[in-house]
Every structure is written in C-alpha cells, then in structure tokens.
Design a protein around this motif. Structure first.
Motif, PDB file in Angstrom:
ATOM      1  N   ASN A 130      -9.953  16.457  10.918  1.00 58.15           N
ATOM      2  CA  ASN A 130     -10.469  15.676  12.037  1.00 58.15           C
ATOM      3  C   ASN A 130      -9.406  15.288  13.056  1.00 58.15           C
ATOM      4  O   ASN A 130      -9.721  14.649  14.053  1.00 58.15           O
ATOM      5  N   GLY A 131      -8.146  15.671  12.786  1.00 52.89           N
ATOM      6  CA  GLY A 131      -7.115  15.471  13.788  1.00 52.89           C
ATOM      7  C   GLY A 131      -5.955  14.569  13.427  1.00 52.89           C
ATOM      8  O   GLY A 131      -5.108  14.279  14.272  1.00 52.89           O
ATOM      9  N   ALA A 132      -5.884  14.108  12.183  1.00 57.12           N
ATOM     10  CA  ALA A 132      -4.761  13.255  11.785  1.00 57.12           C
ATOM     11  C   ALA A 132      -3.455  14.044  11.767  1.00 57.12           C
ATOM     12  O   ALA A 132      -3.427  15.219  11.392  1.00 57.12           O
ATOM     13  N   ASP A 133      -2.392  13.378  12.151  1.00 56.89           N
ATOM     14  CA  ASP A 133      -1.048  13.964  12.121  1.00 56.89           C
ATOM     15  C   ASP A 133      -0.236  13.458  10.937  1.00 56.89           C
ATOM     16  O   ASP A 133       0.698  14.128  10.490  1.00 56.89           O
ATOM     17  N   GLU A 134      -0.589  12.256  10.465  1.00 60.17           N
ATOM     18  CA  GLU A 134       0.165  11.617   9.388  1.00 60.17           C
ATOM     19  C   GLU A 134      -0.801  10.970   8.407  1.00 60.17           C
ATOM     20  O   GLU A 134      -1.901  10.549   8.793  1.00 60.17           O
ATOM     21  N   ILE A 135      -0.370  10.884   7.162  1.00 60.16           N
ATOM     22  CA  ILE A 135      -1.193  10.295   6.100  1.00 60.16           C
ATOM     23  C   ILE A 135      -0.414   9.143   5.461  1.00 60.16           C
ATOM     24  O   ILE A 135       0.723   9.321   5.021  1.00 60.16           O
ATOM     25  N   ASP A 136      -1.051   7.968   5.412  1.00 64.63           N
ATOM     26  CA  ASP A 136      -0.472   6.795   4.746  1.00 64.63           C
ATOM     27  C   ASP A 136      -1.298   6.529   3.489  1.00 64.63           C
ATOM     28  O   ASP A 136      -2.409   5.992   3.572  1.00 64.63           O
ATOM     29  N   MET A 137      -0.793   6.918   2.339  1.00 64.65           N
ATOM     30  CA  MET A 137      -1.544   6.807   1.087  1.00 64.65           C
ATOM     31  C   MET A 137      -1.105   5.595   0.278  1.00 64.65           C
ATOM     32  O   MET A 137       0.065   5.217   0.301  1.00 64.65           O
ATOM     33  N   VAL A 138      -2.032   5.007  -0.459  1.00 67.34           N
ATOM     34  CA  VAL A 138      -1.714   3.917  -1.371  1.00 67.34           C
ATOM     35  C   VAL A 138      -1.550   4.487  -2.775  1.00 67.34           C
ATOM     36  O   VAL A 138      -2.397   5.246  -3.248  1.00 67.34           O
ATOM     37  N   ILE A 139      -0.454   4.133  -3.442  1.00 64.18           N
ATOM     38  CA  ILE A 139      -0.252   4.603  -4.812  1.00 64.18           C
ATOM     39  C   ILE A 139      -1.269   3.949  -5.751  1.00 64.18           C
ATOM     40  O   ILE A 139      -1.896   2.941  -5.412  1.00 64.18           O
ATOM     41  N   ASN A 140      -1.407   4.516  -6.934  1.00 64.73           N
ATOM     42  CA  ASN A 140      -2.210   3.877  -7.974  1.00 64.73           C
ATOM     43  C   ASN A 140      -1.334   2.813  -8.633  1.00 64.73           C
ATOM     44  O   ASN A 140      -0.497   3.096  -9.494  1.00 64.73           O
ATOM     45  N   ILE A 141      -1.507   1.583  -8.177  1.00 62.13           N
ATOM     46  CA  ILE A 141      -0.651   0.479  -8.613  1.00 62.13           C
ATOM     47  C   ILE A 141      -0.808   0.209 -10.107  1.00 62.13           C
ATOM     48  O   ILE A 141       0.168  -0.078 -10.814  1.00 62.13           O
ATOM     49  N   GLY A 142      -2.030   0.340 -10.611  1.00 64.46           N
ATOM     50  CA  GLY A 142      -2.275   0.132 -12.035  1.00 64.46           C
ATOM     51  C   GLY A 142      -1.537   1.124 -12.904  1.00 64.46           C
ATOM     52  O   GLY A 142      -0.995   0.762 -13.959  1.00 64.46           O
ATOM     53  N   TRP A 143      -1.507   2.394 -12.463  1.00 66.79           N
ATOM     54  CA  TRP A 143      -0.741   3.399 -13.205  1.00 66.79           C
ATOM     55  C   TRP A 143       0.739   3.013 -13.237  1.00 66.79           C
ATOM     56  O   TRP A 143       1.382   3.094 -14.286  1.00 66.79           O
ATOM     57  N   LEU A 144       1.267   2.613 -12.098  1.00 66.50           N
ATOM     58  CA  LEU A 144       2.680   2.244 -12.034  1.00 66.50           C
ATOM     59  C   LEU A 144       2.992   1.103 -12.997  1.00 66.50           C
ATOM     60  O   LEU A 144       3.958   1.171 -13.774  1.00 66.50           O
ATOM     61  N   LYS A 145       2.158   0.078 -12.968  1.00 70.34           N
ATOM     62  CA  LYS A 145       2.408  -1.096 -13.806  1.00 70.34           C
ATOM     63  C   LYS A 145       2.140  -0.806 -15.279  1.00 70.34           C
ATOM     64  O   LYS A 145       2.604  -1.560 -16.151  1.00 70.34           O
ATOM     65  N   SER A 146       1.441   0.279 -15.573  1.00 69.37           N
ATOM     66  CA  SER A 146       1.213   0.704 -16.957  1.00 69.37           C
ATOM     67  C   SER A 146       2.323   1.616 -17.468  1.00 69.37           C
ATOM     68  O   SER A 146       2.293   2.040 -18.629  1.00 69.37           O
ATOM     69  N   GLY A 147       3.263   1.937 -16.600  1.00 68.86           N
ATOM     70  CA  GLY A 147       4.348   2.831 -16.991  1.00 68.86           C
ATOM     71  C   GLY A 147       3.995   4.307 -16.899  1.00 68.86           C
ATOM     72  O   GLY A 147       4.742   5.162 -17.379  1.00 68.86           O
ATOM     73  N   GLU A 148       2.866   4.613 -16.248  1.00 66.53           N
ATOM     74  CA  GLU A 148       2.419   6.006 -16.110  1.00 66.53           C
ATOM     75  C   GLU A 148       3.066   6.628 -14.869  1.00 66.53           C
ATOM     76  O   GLU A 148       2.394   7.048 -13.925  1.00 66.53           O
ATOM     77  N   ILE A 149       4.383   6.715 -14.918  1.00 69.13           N
ATOM     78  CA  ILE A 149       5.142   7.141 -13.732  1.00 69.13           C
ATOM     79  C   ILE A 149       4.886   8.611 -13.403  1.00 69.13           C
ATOM     80  O   ILE A 149       4.818   8.990 -12.231  1.00 69.13           O
ATOM     81  N   ASP A 150       4.719   9.430 -14.425  1.00 64.93           N
ATOM     82  CA  ASP A 150       4.436  10.849 -14.179  1.00 64.93           C
ATOM     83  C   ASP A 150       3.136  11.025 -13.405  1.00 64.93           C
ATOM     84  O   ASP A 150       3.035  11.897 -12.531  1.00 64.93           O
ATOM     85  N   LYS A 151       2.126  10.194 -13.730  1.00 64.04           N
ATOM     86  CA  LYS A 151       0.851  10.267 -13.011  1.00 64.04           C
ATOM     87  C   LYS A 151       1.024   9.859 -11.554  1.00 64.04           C
ATOM     88  O   LYS A 151       0.464  10.482 -10.644  1.00 64.04           O
ATOM     89  N   VAL A 152       1.791   8.801 -11.340  1.00 69.27           N
ATOM     90  CA  VAL A 152       2.040   8.338  -9.975  1.00 69.27           C
ATOM     91  C   VAL A 152       2.741   9.429  -9.168  1.00 69.27           C
ATOM     92  O   VAL A 152       2.345   9.752  -8.043  1.00 69.27           O
ATOM     93  N   THR A 153       3.789   9.990  -9.749  1.00 72.29           N
ATOM     94  CA  THR A 153       4.558  11.040  -9.068  1.00 72.29           C
ATOM     95  C   THR A 153       3.699  12.268  -8.803  1.00 72.29           C
ATOM     96  O   THR A 153       3.729  12.842  -7.707  1.00 72.29           O
ATOM     97  N   SER A 154       2.923  12.675  -9.804  1.00 64.69           N
ATOM     98  CA  SER A 154       2.070  13.850  -9.664  1.00 64.69           C
ATOM     99  C   SER A 154       1.036  13.663  -8.559  1.00 64.69           C
ATOM    100  O   SER A 154       0.754  14.597  -7.789  1.00 64.69           O
ATOM    101  N   GLU A 155       0.483  12.463  -8.465  1.00 61.93           N
ATOM    102  CA  GLU A 155      -0.504  12.204  -7.417  1.00 61.93           C
ATOM    103  C   GLU A 155       0.122  12.308  -6.030  1.00 61.93           C
ATOM    104  O   GLU A 155      -0.439  12.940  -5.129  1.00 61.93           O
ATOM    105  N   ILE A 156       1.284  11.696  -5.857  1.00 59.02           N
ATOM    106  CA  ILE A 156       1.970  11.778  -4.562  1.00 59.02           C
ATOM    107  C   ILE A 156       2.298  13.233  -4.239  1.00 59.02           C
ATOM    108  O   ILE A 156       2.088  13.702  -3.113  1.00 59.02           O
ATOM    109  N   ARG A 157       2.775  13.967  -5.236  1.00 58.51           N
ATOM    110  CA  ARG A 157       3.121  15.379  -5.035  1.00 58.51           C
ATOM    111  C   ARG A 157       1.875  16.178  -4.629  1.00 58.51           C
ATOM    112  O   ARG A 157       1.945  17.068  -3.764  1.00 58.51           O
ATOM    113  N   GLY A 158       0.746  15.861  -5.261  1.00 55.04           N
ATOM    114  CA  GLY A 158      -0.496  16.544  -4.926  1.00 55.04           C
ATOM    115  C   GLY A 158      -0.929  16.293  -3.494  1.00 55.04           C
ATOM    116  O   GLY A 158      -1.399  17.209  -2.799  1.00 55.04           O
ATOM    117  N   LEU A 159      -0.758  15.065  -3.041  1.00 54.79           N
ATOM    118  CA  LEU A 159      -1.080  14.737  -1.648  1.00 54.79           C
ATOM    119  C   LEU A 159      -0.161  15.480  -0.698  1.00 54.79           C
ATOM    120  O   LEU A 159      -0.613  16.035   0.320  1.00 54.79           O
TER     121      LEU A 159
END
Length: 214
Positions: free
Chosen positions: A83-112
């Motif tokens: 639709n025309g966006a040039d930049e994406i501002d994504m919110v991390i999964n804060i619950g994953w981070l606070k649960s120690g699921e760092i690989d999931k957080v990293t993988s999600e960002i990488r996927g984006l």
C-alpha cells in the motif's frame, strides 16, 4: 541543526479520522519532516497525498502490544508495503522476551526483515516494561536479526523515551543499528539532547512545536 529531518510526524491514536491523517501529511509537507508514522489502514491514503514528495511513510506493525503471531505481523508488514509504506515499525513480543524466549524474539524480527527486504525495519522494544538487562537483550536480538533501528516506545506504555535508556541502547547496539527515540518527546531541548547522544530519528506528535522553537 535541522530538526525537521529527524522527525517521524506521528498520529497513532485509534480515533484518528481521515481528515486528521490528511492534516498530518500536509503538515509533514509544510515543515519538511522526514516521515509520517501511521497505522496500517492509513498507509494507502497517505501515499495518495504524499506521492509527489520525498516524505517517507512509516507503518506500525503488531501495534501497540506486539503479542499477535509472527505470521500475522509479517502479513501486516507485507500489506503495508503493497500500500506504499517505506518503513516498518514493529513491536516485539514482550512476553516472549520476559519469558527468556530470546530465540523466538530474534527469529520474529529476522522474519520481518526478510519479508520487507531493503525497506527500513525499526524494532520497538517498549522500554517501560523491561529491566535494563532485558533492554540490552532486546537490542542484541534486533542487531542479530539485522534490523535497521531499535526504538524505545510505542507511546502507549506507562513511559516513553529517557536519556538513560538512550545511553543504554546506544551502548547495546554498538553502532550496528540506529536508534529512534519516541514517547513523550515534546520540546526542542529534549530532541537536541537525544540527537547529541546518537539518536537518528525522533517519533513525536509534537514535531511542529519542536521545529518552531529550535
């Protein structure tokens, strides 16, 4: 210092009307802001207004909670780009981070980042909910996933940007990602202080006031 070129002129409130979004875009043109930052449903409308300008359109993804599925975030990002966006501002999964699921957080960002290719990805870590150690971990995840920016806040949490967090995030990314400060930034003095600490972008709904008083 040309503060206007640091500013993402922002309107993310759920009640934002098309007339208000149109005003946002016209103000961005008048004051020569770097970008407008809006919810996904407004991207196409902004593109129509800003088509003949060099003003970027930043779309927020997984906003403001970050708790939806990775597939949903990727789909949302891809739709915004179409639709025309040039930049994406994504919110991390804060619950994953606070649960120690760092690989999931990293993988999600990488996927984006993979989904949007050479478009700019900013990763909102929502500092107000994190310990200092968690902030460092979130910044490292963003860097490891090749994100372009780490960003302090959605503006919908209990607090926004702070000097202490900017210093911490700058040390954590060690020059491997840029920093966007957002949340509660309303004056030129604070804006200049953040920039002096290495911030490359400012997310604010007070951009006009900031540039008029710089």
């Amino acid at each position: 210092m040309n503060l206007e070129k640091y500013i993402d002129h922002t309107l993310l409130k759920p009640t934002a009307t098309q007339e208000e979004i149109k005003t946002l875009c016209k103000e961005a043109q008048e004051y020569n802001f770097y970008a407008v930052c809006v919810n996904g449903s407004h991207v196409n409308f902004c593109k129509e207004i800003l088509r003949e300008t060099d003003i970027k359109i930043a779309a927020v993804i997984g906003f403001p909670l970050g708790a939806m599925t990775t597939k949903a975030k990727i789909f949302e990002a891809e739709e915004c780009l179409k639709n025309g966006a040039d930049e994406i501002d994504m919110v991390i999964n804060i619950g994953w981070l606070k649960s120690g699921e760092i690989d999931k957080v990293t993988s999600e960002i990488r996927g984006l980042k993979k989904a949007i290719g050479d478009k700019v990805l900013k990763v909102i870590i929502e500092t107000c909910y994190l310990t200092d150690e968690e902030k460092k971990i979130a910044c490292k995840a963003a860097v490891d996933a090749k994100a372009d920016f780490v960003k302090t806040s959605t503006g919908f949490g209990s607090n926004g940007a702070s000097i202490q967090d900017i210093i911490l995030m700058s040390l954590a990314v060690a020059g491997k990602a840029k920093i966007k400060a957002s949340g509660g930034i309303r004056d030129a003095i604070t804006t200049k202080e953040y920039i002096s600490l290495g911030v490359s972008r400012i997310g604010t709904s007070s951009g006009i006031k900031i540039v008029k008083t710089q």
